[in-house]
Scaffold this motif. Structure first.
Motif, PDB file in Angstrom:
ATOM      1  N   VAL A  12       0.730  -1.131  -0.127  1.00  0.00           N
ATOM      2  CA  VAL A  12       0.090  -0.048   0.030  1.00  0.00           C
ATOM      3  C   VAL A  12       0.947   1.415   0.054  1.00  0.00           C
ATOM      4  N   PRO A  13       0.669   2.323  -0.825  1.00  0.00           N
ATOM      5  CA  PRO A  13       1.475   3.500  -0.885  1.00  0.00           C
ATOM      6  C   PRO A  13       1.584   4.183   0.312  1.00  0.00           C
ATOM      7  N   GLU A  14       2.854   4.630   0.572  1.00  0.00           N
ATOM      8  CA  GLU A  14       2.710   5.475   1.774  1.00  0.00           C
ATOM      9  C   GLU A  14       2.234   6.687   1.776  1.00  0.00           C
ATOM     10  N   SER A  15       1.982   7.436   0.457  1.00  0.00           N
ATOM     11  CA  SER A  15       1.292   8.464   0.246  1.00  0.00           C
ATOM     12  C   SER A  15       0.533   8.532  -1.165  1.00  0.00           C
ATOM     13  N   VAL A  16      -0.521   9.040  -1.293  1.00  0.00           N
ATOM     14  CA  VAL A  16      -0.938   9.142  -2.836  1.00  0.00           C
ATOM     15  C   VAL A  16      -1.471  10.287  -3.137  1.00  0.00           C
ATOM     16  N   GLU A  17      -1.397  10.759  -4.403  1.00  0.00           N
ATOM     17  CA  GLU A  17      -1.951  12.020  -5.001  1.00  0.00           C
ATOM     18  C   GLU A  17      -3.399  11.920  -5.293  1.00  0.00           C
ATOM     19  N   LEU A  18      -4.228  12.725  -4.642  1.00  0.00           N
ATOM     20  CA  LEU A  18      -5.509  12.821  -5.107  1.00  0.00           C
ATOM     21  C   LEU A  18      -5.897  13.848  -6.202  1.00  0.00           C
ATOM     22  N   LYS A  19      -6.753  13.613  -7.063  1.00  0.00           N
ATOM     23  CA  LYS A  19      -7.308  14.590  -8.295  1.00  0.00           C
ATOM     24  C   LYS A  19      -7.456  15.719  -7.653  1.00  0.00           C
ATOM     25  N   ASP A  20      -6.948  16.706  -8.702  1.00  0.00           N
ATOM     26  CA  ASP A  20      -7.447  18.070  -8.534  1.00  0.00           C
ATOM     27  C   ASP A  20      -9.086  18.105  -8.745  1.00  0.00           C
ATOM     28  N   ILE A  21      -9.591  18.884  -7.765  1.00  0.00           N
ATOM     29  CA  ILE A  21     -11.176  18.998  -7.917  1.00  0.00           C
ATOM     30  C   ILE A  21     -11.524  19.342  -9.318  1.00  0.00           C
ATOM     31  N   SER A  22     -10.819  20.107 -10.030  1.00  0.00           N
ATOM     32  CA  SER A  22     -11.256  20.573 -11.291  1.00  0.00           C
ATOM     33  C   SER A  22     -11.032  19.342 -12.455  1.00  0.00           C
ATOM     34  N   ASP A  23     -10.445  18.217 -11.891  1.00  0.00           N
ATOM     35  CA  ASP A  23     -10.298  16.937 -12.756  1.00  0.00           C
ATOM     36  C   ASP A  23     -11.454  15.917 -12.651  1.00  0.00           C
ATOM     37  N   PHE A  24     -12.182  16.391 -11.798  1.00  0.00           N
ATOM     38  CA  PHE A  24     -13.329  15.481 -11.471  1.00  0.00           C
ATOM     39  C   PHE A  24     -14.079  15.192 -12.739  1.00  0.00           C
ATOM     40  N   LYS A  25     -14.699  13.726 -12.763  1.00  0.00           N
ATOM     41  CA  LYS A  25     -15.483  13.344 -13.937  1.00  0.00           C
ATOM     42  C   LYS A  25     -16.618  12.796 -13.543  1.00  0.00           C
ATOM     43  N   ILE A  26     -16.765  12.414 -12.302  1.00  0.00           N
ATOM     44  CA  ILE A  26     -18.104  11.341 -11.813  1.00  0.00           C
ATOM     45  C   ILE A  26     -18.583  12.175 -10.713  1.00  0.00           C
ATOM     46  N   ILE A  27     -17.822  12.726  -9.518  1.00  0.00           N
ATOM     47  CA  ILE A  27     -18.026  13.592  -8.594  1.00  0.00           C
ATOM     48  C   ILE A  27     -18.683  15.008  -9.186  1.00  0.00           C
ATOM     49  N   GLY A  28     -19.747  15.606  -8.685  1.00  0.00           N
ATOM     50  CA  GLY A  28     -20.437  16.640  -9.424  1.00  0.00           C
ATOM     51  C   GLY A  28     -21.313  16.336 -10.624  1.00  0.00           C
ATOM     52  N   THR A  29     -21.440  15.151 -10.980  1.00  0.00           N
ATOM     53  CA  THR A  29     -22.261  14.699 -12.168  1.00  0.00           C
ATOM     54  C   THR A  29     -23.574  14.102 -11.391  1.00  0.00           C
ATOM     55  N   SER A  30     -24.742  13.963 -11.922  1.00  0.00           N
ATOM     56  CA  SER A  30     -25.793  13.312 -11.368  1.00  0.00           C
ATOM     57  C   SER A  30     -25.776  11.752 -11.938  1.00  0.00           C
ATOM     58  N   GLN A  31     -25.755  10.991 -11.111  1.00  0.00           N
ATOM     59  CA  GLN A  31     -25.793   9.391 -11.403  1.00  0.00           C
ATOM     60  C   GLN A  31     -27.184   8.884 -10.664  1.00  0.00           C
ATOM     61  N   LYS A  32     -27.785   8.067 -11.538  1.00  0.00           N
ATOM     62  CA  LYS A  32     -29.235   7.309 -10.852  1.00  0.00           C
ATOM     63  C   LYS A  32     -29.088   6.772  -9.528  1.00  0.00           C
ATOM     64  N   ASN A  33     -29.724   6.625  -8.580  1.00  0.00           N
ATOM     65  CA  ASN A  33     -29.787   5.604  -7.652  1.00  0.00           C
ATOM     66  C   ASN A  33     -29.576   4.215  -7.924  1.00  0.00           C
ATOM     67  N   VAL A  34     -28.460   3.639  -7.424  1.00  0.00           N
ATOM     68  CA  VAL A  34     -28.362   2.272  -7.773  1.00  0.00           C
ATOM     69  C   VAL A  34     -29.415   1.340  -7.384  1.00  0.00           C
TER      70      VAL A  34
END
Length: 744
Positions: free
Chosen positions: A181-203
């Motif tokens: 497991v990586p000691e540290s990881v880089e998270l996405k820039d918020i500007s690069d979100f593709k799923i978060i911020g989009t509307s997805q139907k209730n599973v």
């Protein structure tokens, strides 16, 4: 770019061994396992290494993500896996979502309540997806003999631009599992979100609309019996004896016996509230047969004496509670609160010299507000399935605090926690009612007694008369204005039976130089508990109603008046314990003013406004109202919300709309009264709920756009709608509302 520390990484993840079928498996605090459907087994590798908690990547690139928290309509079963999928960088249509079972070792927080799921899960969920993505990149870099920094990901595919090589995640899933497991990881820039911020139907949408089993009440197991309980008809009463001879001869009836829910010496935790410690259980083959047999049981009750119980509040020190004897009445409740309101009280906050401010004021406004007990009235009645043997216990049903309930069940059964399996179903409504799952313990004890699997079902009357209500409250507000109509003094004195609703450090604390907040309580044997936005659901309504009246006395526009106070709190705050961010608070007021096309000055549109901070978020409403033959008809609600980043906009809008409708219904109609300890309303024929034709004709939801980590959403829009409605009613009728439910 955000980097997570190794400490978070090591606490949050436990990597499993390589999968025999060629998949990658990660275990971490926010995701957990459950059995896959046959269709999913065919779609994924044939062999999986099973552990308690995991994210799976199959050799075909499909991903299984488990949603850890109970799902009660807030849509976390969709939103939480969306966060993982975003950082994993996989297309949403390649994700399978399943409800996780209770696993207190794998999870740090399996909890529905306080609008906390997304807020508390945000960093852990993101890090989980990012860590899996990093391990896949390292596996590809090793295989392609290229620097890991040159490997990129997109939509579940690994790429190396220099060599032109690419591969799906599934091709490297097995190899990735061998990396640490990586000691540290880089998270996405918020500007690069593709799923978060989009509307997805209730599973679960298809299962819901097609009536497939999802809820606890749907549970049907081979050999399962049905149980119901008989509890005392009044608060202040307890079981004396019963005669079940007739009931036992009725068709389908197996057993009738007494159940002692909690032992007398049990030290209760925060959510172990149980109204009636001894009940009569009726067990049979069908619900109809058991319901009829209940009527044939002759039960004798007697008053109980005052007693004490030990309790450990959630996150607080142990305390001893006194439960008073007596049969209580709503008329006496109101009288007692009025008497208490004029006595001395506990000072929760004092700024400046409020007494002097009131003595020297040019104008003083004083108003008193009350609210009754409220029942939750979840659409799905309380229920739970239990199969308890000498060695183990399997339970299945809807509850909000499974990890906390598990410990109470373990102690009551005398069974180790590791031998107990609690499976979570979708909740048909919660709102705090399912936080106090004593019916789970009842179901387990009944199953153990009859030595068979049992589904315990409460009737609507059982539920509505069984306690765990919203408390009844009382608050007196005073405001002092100088000759220039500036607010120079503010005093709130609030209490209730049996809890106080006061939040001493919320607005307008911090915005008034001379401020006093006092609190008091009156003990009771009527049990109360969490109700959507606890305490805020009263305080927001009365505070914002009072501020509207203060603004009118000062000759100021109600929104401008609030913004003026928030400007003071921002630039020159009073005190250091203010709970809210005045800039974000002002932001929702300015947004709702814009979107509702509010006109400053005396209202000509007969509309009401309110705003409030709770559960780490901010909400503001403008409500447009008409009165038709004495009936209020809400034409439109414009709502502005600041809850940070919105993960799933459509779901967030639905949640906000539901909270608004719920608040309007409770404000207009919600009320539970008592006579000699007996609840006067026992079903929907007497307990008035909002009807579909009474819902607002239009609701417009607007979210503040910012990059703040998500905060709460399930509750913040609920409390201020009470005041928006009250203020609109005043504009229409000229009558202020001081008592809930509103009189019109």
């Amino acid at each position: 770019m955000t980097t997570t520390s190794s400490a978070l990484s090591r606490r949050s993840f436990i990597k499993g061994s390589a999968l025999a079928g060629g998949g990658l498996l990660l275990s971490f605090n926010w995701l957990a396992s459950c059995k896959l459907t046959p269709e999913e087994v065919q779609a994924l590798p044939k062999e999986w290494f099973q552990v308690n908690g995991f994210l799976k990547i199959g050799d075909n690139g499909m991903v299984t993500i488990m949603s850890p928290n109970p799902e009660g309509g807030q849509n976390v079963k969709t939103s939480m896996p969306m966060i993982v999928a975003e950082e994993l960088d996989v297309d949403w249509d390649k994700v399978i979502v399943e409800q996780a079972p209770l696993d207190t070792e794998a999870f740090s927080f399996q909890f529905l309540g306080g609008s906390q799921a997304i807020r508390r899960g945000w960093n852990g969920l993101r890090t989980a997806g990012a860590s899996a993505r990093q391990m896949l990149k390292e596996a590809a870099a090793q295989a392609w003999n290229v620097p890991v920094g040159e490997v990129e990901t997109s939509s579940g595919t690994l790429h190396h631009k220099g060599s032109g090589k690419s591969a799906g995640y599934g091709e490297f899933a097995s190899a990735a599992a061998k990396f640490p497991v990586p000691e540290s990881v880089e998270l996405k820039d918020i500007s690069d979100f593709k799923i978060i911020g989009t509307s997805q139907k209730n599973v679960d949408a298809k299962k819901i609309v097609t009536g497939q089993p999802l809820f606890g009440i749907d549970t049907q197991e081979e050999g399962m019996l049905v149980a119901m309980i008989i509890h005392p008809p009044a608060f202040g009463m307890k079981l004396k004896s019963f005669d079940a001879s007739k009931a036992k001869t009725m068709p389908g009836i197996k057993e009738v016996f007494k159940v002692k829910v909690l032992e007398d010496d049990y030290v209760r935790q925060h959510f172990d509230t149980c109204t009636f410690l001894e009940v009569v259980a009726v067990v049979g083959e069908s619900t109809w047969e058991v319901m009829n047999a209940k009527k044939a049981v002759e039960v004798f009750w007697e008053p109980f004496e005052t007693y004490t119980e030990e309790r450990v509040p959630y996150g607080g020190p142990a305390m001893t509670l006194t439960i008073p004897a007596g049969l209580e009445n709503s008329e006496k409740h109101r009288q007692s609160m009025e008497e208490m309101a004029i006595k001395g009280a506990t000072v929760a906050r004092r700024d400046g010299d409020p007494e002097a401010a009131f003595r020297g004021a040019d104008k003083v406004l004083e108003r008193t507000y009350t609210a009754p007990f409220l029942a939750h009235n979840c659409m799905e009645p309380m229920n739970f399935y239990a199969h308890v043997t000498n060695e183990s216990a399997l339970l299945k049903g809807p509850l909000q605090k499974p990890e906390l309930t598990e410990h109470a069940l373990s102690e009551r059964l005398g069974m180790p926690v590791e031998n107990i399996d609690i499976q979570m179903t979708r909740l048909g409504g919660g709102y705090g009612r399912r936080s106090y799952a004593h019916w789970l313990i009842e179901a387990a004890l009944i199953s153990r007694e009859v030595k068979a699997p049992v589904k315990l079902v409460y009737s609507r009357e059982d539920d509505m008369t069984g306690g765990i209500y919203r408390s009844t409250y009382h608050a007196t507000y005073r405001a002092a204005l100088d000759k220039d109509n500036n607010l120079i003094g503010f005093h709130v004195k609030a209490g209730g039976i049996p809890e106080s609703p006061l939040y001493a450090n919320r607005f307008p604390a911090g915005a008034v130089e001379n401020y006093l907040a006092e609190s008091w309580t009156i003990n009771s044997n009527i049990t109360i508990g969490s109700f959507r936005a606890p305490r805020s659901n009263f305080m927001a309504g009365v505070e914002q109603s009072f501020l509207d009246e203060v603004a009118e006395l000062a000759g100021k526009d109600p929104i401008a008046f609030r913004l003026e106070l928030l400007e003071r709190a921002k630039n020159n705050p009073v005190g250091e314990r203010n709970d809210y961010d005045p800039e974000r608070y002002a932001g929702v007021l300015e947004l709702v003013r814009e979107k509702s096309q509010w006109k400053d000055g005396p209202s000509k549109d007969k509309r009401g406004v309110s705003a409030y901070f709770c559960h780490n978020s901010y909400a503001a409403h403008v409500l447009d109202l008409a009165v038709d033959n004495g009936r209020p008809m809400v034409q439109k609600v414009t709502c502005a919300l600041d809850c940070g980043i919105v993960v799933n906009p459509d779901a967030a809008q639905n949640l906000a709309e539901g909270g608004i409708v719920d608040g309007i219904g409770n404000a207009l109609y919600g009320e539970l009264t008592f006579k000699d300890g007996v609840p006067m309303k026992k079903n929907f024929d007497t307990y008035r709920m909002i009807r579909m034709t009474e819902a607002p004709k239009q609701i417009d939801i607007h979210f503040m756009e910012n990059q703040i980590d998500p905060t709460g959403l399930g509750e913040p829009m609920f409390p201020p709608i009470f005041a928006a409605l009250a203020n609109a009613l005043y504009q229409q009728t000229g009558k202020r509302q001081y008592d809930q439910p509103f009189a019109i």
